[in-house]
Design an enzyme around this catalytic site. Structure first.
Site, mmCIF file in Angstrom:
data_model
loop_
_atom_site.group_PDB
_atom_site.id
_atom_site.type_symbol
_atom_site.label_atom_id
_atom_site.label_comp_id
_atom_site.label_asym_id
_atom_site.label_seq_id
_atom_site.Cartn_x
_atom_site.Cartn_y
_atom_site.Cartn_z
ATOM 1 N N PRO A 2 0.859 -1.825 0.179
ATOM 2 C CG PRO A 2 -0.263 -1.203 1.785
ATOM 3 C CD PRO A 2 0.762 -2.110 1.116
ATOM 4 C CD GLU A 3 3.994 2.721 -3.728
ATOM 5 O OE1 GLU A 3 4.219 3.847 -4.317
ATOM 6 O OE2 GLU A 3 4.916 1.560 -4.319
ATOM 7 C CE LYS A 57 4.828 5.023 1.438
ATOM 8 N NZ LYS A 57 5.703 4.611 1.225
ATOM 9 N NE ARG A 272 12.774 -0.571 0.312
ATOM 10 C CZ ARG A 272 13.662 -0.831 1.566
ATOM 11 N NH1 ARG A 272 14.088 -2.790 1.123
ATOM 12 N NH2 ARG A 272 13.535 -1.033 2.416
#
Length: 300
Positions: A2-3, A57, A272
DNA sequence: CTCGATCCCTGGACGC
DNA sequence: TGCGTCCAGGGATCGA
């Protein structure tokens, strides 16, 4: 994962589903991701959910002030408070009929006054839940950067071009912009034709302006499509989003670029996985980003 | 200031 | 089928 768009989708769903409902009781499972579990048990029952907001978020469930028939409540709940919820990687927050068995990894159950339960499930428990009164909440939110949907051209340029960190790291940094995660960082960089390892300070004014514009377009579109469901994101209605069908970079290693047909590559940037088109998004000069350290393991 | 490494956690993918 | 291993990633933290 979830962003901003996924959290916004959940928040909208919750607004429709549980606004005004009163919390009757709270049952907890594992609590290692909850700031103060006892505070939930003590202060949630009796309060109703007055608003659901999104902050980066985070979701903010605004709770009513308890006023049980004339006196100041014994537990001191005469002041505004909120439930702060971060979904982490795998968190889900959704109402279910109380009679329905709980999903695996359900760690918070809030019985509502209409016979449903607002349940938080989170397999990996990378999420966070905290009961906070006004001042601690305000302090909590202090360190966050601009809302990417609201940020002005000037402020965006200042926050990005004033920094010597990599643009990918800056987009992911919640103290720079609140709400952007790995997917929407890569998608916006692809659309803006900017390599993730470029330094913020080395972007032209025009590139920064483009990046802000495409980031906003992408986030808006993603919200309209109810977010991206990669592995297990489900909204407050238990439905997956659709935006993953529109991904142009994220998760597309080895597939051809939608603009130029060059194969999309993956590299570790800012710790990332970062997906980009090596042709559309030219690497900065002197880049030392090892394209993929092979099967790098712990040093021996 | 910026970086990388490490930890948290579990499910799923993959190799044998 | 079943084990072991790796990997994903948001965020905190720590040392370089």
């Amino acid at each position: 994962m979830p962003e901003l768009p996924e959290v916004e989708t959940v928040a909208r769903g919750l607004r429709r589903a549980i606004l005004g409902r009163r919390i009757v009781s709270v049952t907890l499972g594992k609590t290692d991701f909850i700031d103060d579990p006892v505070a939930l048990e003590q202060h949630l029952p009796g309060r109703s959910i007055e608003a659901v907001e999104r902050y980066g978020k985070f979701m903010l469930l605004r709770l009513s002030v308890v006023n049980g028939g004339g006196g100041v409540p014994a537990n001191g709940d005469a002041a505004p408070a909120s439930l702060l919820v971060h979904l982490g990687m795998t968190g889900q927050l959704a109402p279910s009929p109380a009679a329905q068995p709980c999903e695996k990894h359900t760690h918070v159950c809030m019985l509502l006054d209409d016979g449903r339960e607002l349940r938080y499930t989170d397999a990996r428990r990378f999420g966070r839940i905290a009961y906070l009164t006004e001042v601690p909440l305000a302090e909590e939110l202090l360190g966050f950067g601009a809302d990417p949907l609201e940020v002005s051209d000037v402020e965006f340029a200042q926050r990005i071009r004033g920094r010597r960190a990599r643009i990918k790291a800056l987009l992911l940094d919640q103290s720079v912009l609140r709400g952007v995660g790995n997917i929407y960082a890569d998608e916006s960089l692809w659309k803006a034709k900017i390599h993730p390892a470029r330094l913020g300070a080395n972007l032209s004014a025009k590139q920064a302006a483009t990046l802000r514009r495409v980031l906003q377009e992408i986030l808006q579109k993603a919200i309209a499509l109810r977010g991206s469901s990669i592995s297990d994101f489900l909204d407050a209605e238990g439905e997956p989003g659709e935006y993953q069908r529109h991904h142009r970079a994220y998760g597309r290693e080895g597939k051809s670029c939608y603009r130029c047909k060059t194969l999309i590559r993956r590299a570790i940037v800012a710790g990332r996985s970062s997906y980009f088109c090596p042709r559309c998004q030219p690497a900065p000069r002197g880049l030392k980003v090892l394209p993929m350290p092979g099967k790098k393991r712990k040093k021996s």
